[in-house]
Design a protein around this motif. Structure first.
Motif, PDB file in Angstrom:
ATOM      1  N   ASP A  74       1.214  20.168   8.336  1.00  0.00           N
ATOM      2  CA  ASP A  74       0.961  20.346   9.753  1.00  0.00           C
ATOM      3  C   ASP A  74       1.867  19.392  10.445  1.00  0.00           C
ATOM      4  O   ASP A  74       2.387  19.968  11.455  1.00  0.00           O
ATOM      5  N   ARG A  75       1.912  18.153  10.180  1.00  0.00           N
ATOM      6  CA  ARG A  75       2.813  17.287  10.741  1.00  0.00           C
ATOM      7  C   ARG A  75       4.308  17.742  10.955  1.00  0.00           C
ATOM      8  O   ARG A  75       4.927  17.530  11.920  1.00  0.00           O
ATOM      9  N   ALA A  76       4.626  18.135   9.829  1.00  0.00           N
ATOM     10  CA  ALA A  76       6.150  18.780   9.648  1.00  0.00           C
ATOM     11  C   ALA A  76       6.180  19.892  10.784  1.00  0.00           C
ATOM     12  O   ALA A  76       7.263  20.157  11.435  1.00  0.00           O
ATOM     13  N   VAL A  77       5.105  20.705  10.996  1.00  0.00           N
ATOM     14  CA  VAL A  77       5.292  21.811  11.693  1.00  0.00           C
ATOM     15  C   VAL A  77       5.217  21.466  13.140  1.00  0.00           C
ATOM     16  O   VAL A  77       6.206  21.806  14.044  1.00  0.00           O
ATOM     17  N   SER A  78       4.253  20.351  13.518  1.00  0.00           N
ATOM     18  CA  SER A  78       4.347  19.891  14.862  1.00  0.00           C
ATOM     19  C   SER A  78       5.741  18.987  15.254  1.00  0.00           C
ATOM     20  O   SER A  78       6.264  19.293  16.373  1.00  0.00           O
ATOM     21  N   LEU A  94      10.602  27.132   7.530  1.00  0.00           N
ATOM     22  CA  LEU A  94      10.136  26.501   6.489  1.00  0.00           C
ATOM     23  C   LEU A  94       8.962  25.521   6.482  1.00  0.00           C
ATOM     24  O   LEU A  94       8.114  25.626   5.625  1.00  0.00           O
ATOM     25  N   ALA A  95       8.643  24.684   7.395  1.00  0.00           N
ATOM     26  CA  ALA A  95       7.652  23.953   7.596  1.00  0.00           C
ATOM     27  C   ALA A  95       6.211  24.991   7.578  1.00  0.00           C
ATOM     28  O   ALA A  95       5.314  24.540   7.186  1.00  0.00           O
ATOM     29  N   TYR A  96       6.397  26.040   8.579  1.00  0.00           N
ATOM     30  CA  TYR A  96       5.234  27.135   8.442  1.00  0.00           C
ATOM     31  C   TYR A  96       4.800  27.634   7.128  1.00  0.00           C
ATOM     32  O   TYR A  96       3.794  27.546   6.832  1.00  0.00           O
TER      33      TYR A  96
END
Length: 139
Positions: free
Chosen positions: A16-20, A99-101
């Motif tokens: 989630d942090r990677a998406v943010s 990719l994060a998603y």
């Protein structure tokens, strides 16, 4: 199972942090890869413990928790492989968010499958324990 859920919920937070942040650094990929592989091994351990005896293995394979554990294992391995690819090859900025998603989806899917498996196994354990008490009371 409790430790497995803690690790998997942490993976959800990390992805989630990677998406943010829209950032998938090599360091983040290292952590994700290691944690996802550890969680996949823990899933294997749960399956091994649940299917030690032949009669237990047959019952376990037929219950819904077996399919949920299989799903969680696949999602965790997918997450580990994606992180491994980031470490090995890097990733262009245009693909990082996508990719994060996908990684977050895999982590959330694994977490949900493990929560379902835990509920199912707890219910099966409770049913077995209740049956045992009834049989003891009759004896």
């Amino acid at each position: 199972m409790a430790q497995l859920l803690v690790v998997t919920r942490s993976l959800v937070e990390l992805t989630d942090r990677a998406v943010s942040d829209t950032e998938l650094s090599h360091a983040a990929a290292d952590v994700l890869m290691f944690a996802a592989r550890q969680a996949a091994r823990l899933v294997e351990d749960v399956v091994s413990l649940r299917s030690r005896e032949p009669e237990d293995a047959t019952a376990f394979v037929q219950c819904s928790s077996s399919a949920d554990l299989d799903r969680a294992y696949s999602d965790l391995e997918c997450l580990a492989e994606a992180a491994s690819m980031i470490r090995a090859y890097g990733i262009g900025t245009q693909y990082r968010a996508h990719l994060a998603y996908l990684m977050r989806y895999a982590a959330e899917s694994a977490c949900q499958a493990l929560e379902r498996a835990e509920r199912s196994m707890n219910l099966a354990d409770l049913t077995t324990l209740t049956h045992s008490w009834v049989m003891d009371a009759r004896a």
